[in-house]
Design a protein around this motif. Sequence first.
Motif, PDB file in Angstrom:
ATOM      1  N   HIS A  50       2.559 -20.913  35.811  1.00 15.89           N
ATOM      2  CA  HIS A  50       4.008 -21.009  35.620  1.00 15.89           C
ATOM      3  C   HIS A  50       4.749 -19.950  36.446  1.00 15.89           C
ATOM      4  CE1 HIS A  50       7.696 -22.036  33.645  1.00 15.89           C
ATOM      5  NE2 HIS A  50       7.850 -20.837  33.103  1.00 15.89           N
ATOM      6  N   THR A  56       6.368 -25.762  44.252  1.00 18.04           N
ATOM      7  CA  THR A  56       6.703 -26.213  42.907  1.00 18.04           C
ATOM      8  C   THR A  56       7.450 -27.535  42.968  1.00 18.04           C
ATOM      9  OG1 THR A  56       6.917 -23.885  42.295  1.00 18.04           O
ATOM     10  CG2 THR A  56       7.812 -25.483  40.752  1.00 18.04           C
ATOM     11  N   TYR A  98       6.273 -30.817  41.114  1.00 21.86           N
ATOM     12  CA  TYR A  98       6.969 -31.137  39.860  1.00 21.86           C
ATOM     13  C   TYR A  98       8.034 -32.231  40.033  1.00 21.86           C
ATOM     14  CZ  TYR A  98       4.861 -26.777  38.047  1.00 21.86           C
ATOM     15  OH  TYR A  98       3.996 -25.781  37.662  1.00 21.86           O
ATOM     16  N   ASN A 127       2.077 -32.733  35.371  1.00 21.96           N
ATOM     17  CA  ASN A 127       2.024 -31.334  35.787  1.00 21.96           C
ATOM     18  C   ASN A 127       2.105 -30.445  34.556  1.00 21.96           C
ATOM     19  OD1 ASN A 127       1.928 -31.002  38.755  1.00 21.96           O
ATOM     20  ND2 ASN A 127       3.671 -32.419  38.636  1.00 21.96           N
ATOM     21  N   GLN A 147      12.938 -32.087  38.289  1.00 21.67           N
ATOM     22  CA  GLN A 147      11.519 -31.767  38.130  1.00 21.67           C
ATOM     23  C   GLN A 147      11.041 -32.130  36.731  1.00 21.67           C
ATOM     24  OE1 GLN A 147      10.600 -27.767  39.388  1.00 21.67           O
ATOM     25  NE2 GLN A 147      11.503 -28.081  41.409  1.00 21.67           N
ATOM     26  N   CYS A 165       7.761 -31.219  34.170  1.00 23.34           N
ATOM     27  CA  CYS A 165       6.486 -30.569  33.899  1.00 23.34           C
ATOM     28  C   CYS A 165       6.422 -30.113  32.446  1.00 23.34           C
ATOM     29  CB  CYS A 165       6.230 -29.403  34.851  1.00 23.34           C
ATOM     30  SG  CYS A 165       6.879 -27.834  34.310  1.00 23.34           S
TER      31      CYS A 165
END
Length: 477
Positions: free
Chosen positions: A174, A182, A186, A195, A455, A457
């Motif tokens: 993370h 990223t 994502y 993800n 995104q 995740c």
Amino acid sequence: MKYISTRGLATPKTFTEILLGGLAPDGGLYLPEEYPQVTRKELDEWRNLSYADLAFAVMSKFAPDIPAADLKAITDKTYTAEVYSNARADSDVSQIAPLLTLEPGLHILELSNGPTLAFKDMAMQLLGNLFEYALDKQHGELNILGATSGDTGSAAEYAMRGKHGIRVFMLSPHGKMSAFQTAQMYSLQDPNIFNIAVRGVFDDAQDLVKAVSNDHAFKSKYHIGTVNSINWGRISAQVVYYFKGYFAATESNGEQVAFSVPSGNFGNICAGHIARMMGLPIAQLILATNENDVLDEFFKTGIYRPRGTAQTFHTSSPSMDISKASNFERFVFDLVGRDSSKLREFWEQVDAGGAFDINDTPYWDALPSFGFVSGKSTHQDRLDTIRATWEKYGVMIDTHTADGLKVGIEQRRHGLPLICLETALPAKFEATIIEALGCEPERPVSMEGIESLPQRCEVMEVDVEALKAFIVANVPG
Ligand SMILES: *Cc1c(COP(=O)(O)O)cnc(C)c1O
């Protein structure tokens, strides 16, 4: 053709039988019983093939158990110009893996024009289609579980997105990847891609994957698998571009060449070794490492001494930051004349955290006949090489390719054409490019503004039970 394990204690299997797996049951790595040979006549016939047709020709030798028409459909579908269009603006995108000539006899093979801007796409895209084909046939399914700090995970996701029978659960640390990396991962919205951002470092993510994989009952109930770099399908698909690079850099099949390869897990250069064993006229395989020089040390001293993860440096060519090289065992198997008991003896020492030494053995004398030479590169070397290549040729290269170019130029034998494999585009490693050149790298058009896409995740603590529960909740039935 059958595949045997380097450790010599597993039943020989076909390409299709080993495709979805990783290690052999005896802990070894699979290799063809004998390397298929390429005749001079075949080389002549292959010289002008398109990439897709060349991939079909090479893969037919490795996967004779896949019906030719099926394999042809798979290679045609994988190697299309649209998939490999993320190139620098002046690149020849009519070709897959075009050769960029810096000056006569000095070339860069552009392997990083795929969806994730790294050479891993070249093999992973084929693997996605091969996996889907194999799973369809056996009405099976596969849940790929992996941990990534960047390149491998995104290549796997882009190769597996939308494939039936396949889900990907990819763990990443993370907040530890670049904004670009990223966003690449994502922003994928495909329902089969998951993800998972772990509140920890990469090693925590890796440990979670290991913990789940060690629960054999869970693993088999939920069809958990991997796509790591020891997968034979990946290695075999990488053999193809050595042929492509050779044909592009030479005029006839009597010529010899040198390849320079930025190396980490020894997967990429292992494919070069195999191409050479098949009969491709490669005089030198130049292995480049960064500060993590376990492989350079072996080729210079005959001692293979893997490091602990705590002794691994974090460098500006991060995809080569390894403590041990998982595919190296394949080469050593050939080096020891395929004596699997010798190989087991060496790897008992390695697996116990030790080293092995081939000095005062016939293997040290045999080593030069395999064509390897090596060298290492530092952060300052990368900056210098990126700058020099930009100033001299107007070509921007990434940090890994810079390691390869620096060591390649240093180690090439006079008069040999040198082909440096481009393993990533500079857009992926912005910070170092800015440090070297004072400007931002050019981005392929399709990647512009990628950071502002929505995104998706799942954020998770370092907690095995939470990971298992997440998988159970997302695998129907
Ligand atoms: C994976 C990777 C490498 C190292 O390749 P190996 O097959 O592990 O030796 C080098 N450069 C980049 C950009 C990579 O993603």
